[in-house]
Scaffold this motif. Sequence first.
Motif, PDB file in Angstrom:
ATOM      1  N   GLY A  75       0.773  -1.234   0.000  1.00 52.71           N
ATOM      2  CA  GLY A  75       0.000   0.000   0.000  1.00 52.71           C
ATOM      3  C   GLY A  75       0.802   1.280   0.000  1.00 52.71           C
ATOM      4  N   SER A  76       2.121   1.224   0.010  1.00 47.93           N
ATOM      5  CA  SER A  76       2.927   2.439   0.011  1.00 47.93           C
ATOM      6  C   SER A  76       3.025   3.005  -1.405  1.00 47.93           C
ATOM      7  CB  SER A  76       4.334   2.148   0.549  1.00 47.93           C
ATOM      8  OG  SER A  76       5.143   3.304   0.509  1.00 47.93           O
ATOM      9  N   PRO A  77       2.382   4.132  -1.699  1.00 47.42           N
ATOM     10  CA  PRO A  77       2.362   4.652  -3.069  1.00 47.42           C
ATOM     11  C   PRO A  77       3.690   5.292  -3.457  1.00 47.42           C
ATOM     12  CG  PRO A  77       1.176   6.133  -1.616  1.00 47.42           C
ATOM     13  CD  PRO A  77       1.580   4.949  -0.782  1.00 47.42           C
ATOM     14  N   GLN A  78       3.903   5.377  -4.758  1.00 49.60           N
ATOM     15  CA  GLN A  78       5.061   6.043  -5.356  1.00 49.60           C
ATOM     16  C   GLN A  78       6.379   5.419  -4.903  1.00 49.60           C
ATOM     17  OE1 GLN A  78       4.647  10.445  -5.696  1.00 49.60           O
ATOM     18  NE2 GLN A  78       2.767  10.165  -4.498  1.00 49.60           N
ATOM     19  N   THR A  79       6.355   4.138  -4.590  1.00 49.40           N
ATOM     20  CA  THR A  79       7.594   3.433  -4.276  1.00 49.40           C
ATOM     21  C   THR A  79       8.393   3.212  -5.553  1.00 49.40           C
ATOM     22  OG1 THR A  79       6.531   2.292  -2.431  1.00 49.40           O
ATOM     23  CG2 THR A  79       8.551   1.315  -3.290  1.00 49.40           C
ATOM     24  N   TYR A  80       9.724   3.306  -5.437  1.00 52.53           N
ATOM     25  CA  TYR A  80      10.610   3.094  -6.577  1.00 52.53           C
ATOM     26  C   TYR A  80      11.521   1.916  -6.255  1.00 52.53           C
ATOM     27  CZ  TYR A  80      14.077   4.267 -10.232  1.00 52.53           C
ATOM     28  OH  TYR A  80      14.917   4.246 -11.316  1.00 52.53           O
ATOM     29  N   LEU A  81      11.427   0.859  -7.060  1.00 56.20           N
ATOM     30  CA  LEU A  81      12.249  -0.339  -6.895  1.00 56.20           C
ATOM     31  C   LEU A  81      13.167  -0.475  -8.095  1.00 56.20           C
ATOM     32  CD1 LEU A  81       9.441  -2.859  -5.788  1.00 56.20           C
ATOM     33  CD2 LEU A  81      10.975  -1.543  -4.292  1.00 56.20           C
ATOM     34  N   LYS A  82      14.447  -0.780  -7.840  1.00 57.99           N
ATOM     35  CA  LYS A  82      15.408  -0.792  -8.949  1.00 57.99           C
ATOM     36  C   LYS A  82      16.618  -1.662  -8.632  1.00 57.99           C
ATOM     37  CE  LYS A  82      18.250   2.436 -11.717  1.00 57.99           C
ATOM     38  NZ  LYS A  82      17.853   1.921 -13.040  1.00 57.99           N
ATOM     39  N   ASP A  83      17.114  -2.372  -9.652  1.00 56.59           N
ATOM     40  CA  ASP A  83      18.451  -2.970  -9.656  1.00 56.59           C
ATOM     41  C   ASP A  83      18.651  -4.091  -8.644  1.00 56.59           C
ATOM     42  OD1 ASP A  83      19.447  -1.452 -11.776  1.00 56.59           O
ATOM     43  OD2 ASP A  83      20.101   0.176 -10.465  1.00 56.59           O
ATOM     44  N   PHE A  84      17.809  -5.133  -8.720  1.00 57.31           N
ATOM     45  CA  PHE A  84      18.084  -6.319  -7.910  1.00 57.31           C
ATOM     46  C   PHE A  84      17.380  -7.537  -8.499  1.00 57.31           C
ATOM     47  CE2 PHE A  84      14.736  -3.889  -5.584  1.00 57.31           C
ATOM     48  CZ  PHE A  84      13.679  -4.795  -5.645  1.00 57.31           C
ATOM     49  N   THR A  85      17.678  -8.695  -7.934  1.00 61.43           N
ATOM     50  CA  THR A  85      17.056  -9.964  -8.304  1.00 61.43           C
ATOM     51  C   THR A  85      16.207 -10.463  -7.149  1.00 61.43           C
ATOM     52  OG1 THR A  85      18.781 -10.639  -9.867  1.00 61.43           O
ATOM     53  CG2 THR A  85      17.523 -12.405  -8.825  1.00 61.43           C
ATOM     54  N   VAL A  86      15.027 -11.007  -7.469  1.00 53.35           N
ATOM     55  CA  VAL A  86      14.154 -11.651  -6.489  1.00 53.35           C
ATOM     56  C   VAL A  86      13.968 -13.089  -6.942  1.00 53.35           C
ATOM     57  CG1 VAL A  86      11.970 -11.554  -5.256  1.00 53.35           C
ATOM     58  CG2 VAL A  86      12.982  -9.455  -6.141  1.00 53.35           C
ATOM     59  N   GLN A  87      14.340 -14.036  -6.078  1.00 53.53           N
ATOM     60  CA  GLN A  87      14.492 -15.412  -6.545  1.00 53.53           C
ATOM     61  C   GLN A  87      13.972 -16.429  -5.540  1.00 53.53           C
ATOM     62  OE1 GLN A  87      18.493 -16.184  -7.870  1.00 53.53           O
ATOM     63  NE2 GLN A  87      18.283 -18.402  -7.708  1.00 53.53           N
TER      64      GLN A  87
END
Length: 332
Positions: free
Chosen positions: A80-92
Amino acid sequence: MTIFIVPDDFPTVQAVIDNVVPPILVSGDSIEVRAGTFPSFVLPDEDQNGDPLERVRIAGCGIGKTIFFGGASDGVVIDGSPQTYLKDFTVQNYSGSGVLLQIGPNLSGDNCVIQDIEATFNGIGFDIQTNDNTLVNNFATFNVEVGGGFAIMGEDNCLFENSSNENRRGYYVTGTNNQLVDNIGKQNAQDGFLLITGGSNTLVGNLAQKNNIGINCQTDNNLIKENRSCNNINHGIILVGDVGSEPNGNRVDGNIARGNGSPLGVLIDSGIFVIDGAGTVNPNAITFNKLKLNEDFSILDEAGLATPNIYNGNVCTDNPSSPPEACDPGIN
């Protein structure tokens, strides 16, 4: 604005989020994660003071360098946290979703940006349940659940230049008014692109290659324009659904369907397939497409000469169409 470094300042991202000793994580702060392997985390929609938590940036050092590795049902969860910026990683290696955007207890979680992230060996790669998000240059591979690489449940999301390869499905769209532009869906076990509920979505400039079905449209009023659907096992593009009810009002325009179908298959294949009953409420327009080397038909409309759908300017070579009028005279 405070920048928190993991693991220098805190051992994990969740430790930053849960910290109650000032400085705490508040709106506009950043979390930078060094190279290494880390556990999952959940970003809530309120900070430790009970104030709205927005505009948080969480960035790793790059795909394959910063890795969030399995151990929980979901990996990176934006609750629910708006305007979040996620970048440059792997989720595995998560049994649920690698990256999950969901509506929180207090806020919607809309308007997030996901960029340069790899989701691999999860149930679903990217699970987007909120609205108005942007996904750019992400990679989904070997995700095994129905939602496949990208499951889009929300509205008005934009997916641009993403790649979804060797998942159960490439893109599984159940929301409305989403735009998928210049994405790749390749070698997925079922569909490269599936529009299954919702409607009024836009697919432009995408590549669907070597899937079971390239583009599978089961909803109404979608624009499927200037895509390439090539070398898929069965059909290149299909409009299917309950007879007499859907899909209706779709525009399939300027696409290339090439090399779809198998001459050894037990099913009848085609470059473009339209189920009997489609277009009964509102005709579908199949126009100016280029079809070549498709088995068994270039265009196959099950209604035949009685089809209510509109065909114009389609160029078909190597195999016939049914009805013949689906392609320009003299082209077959």
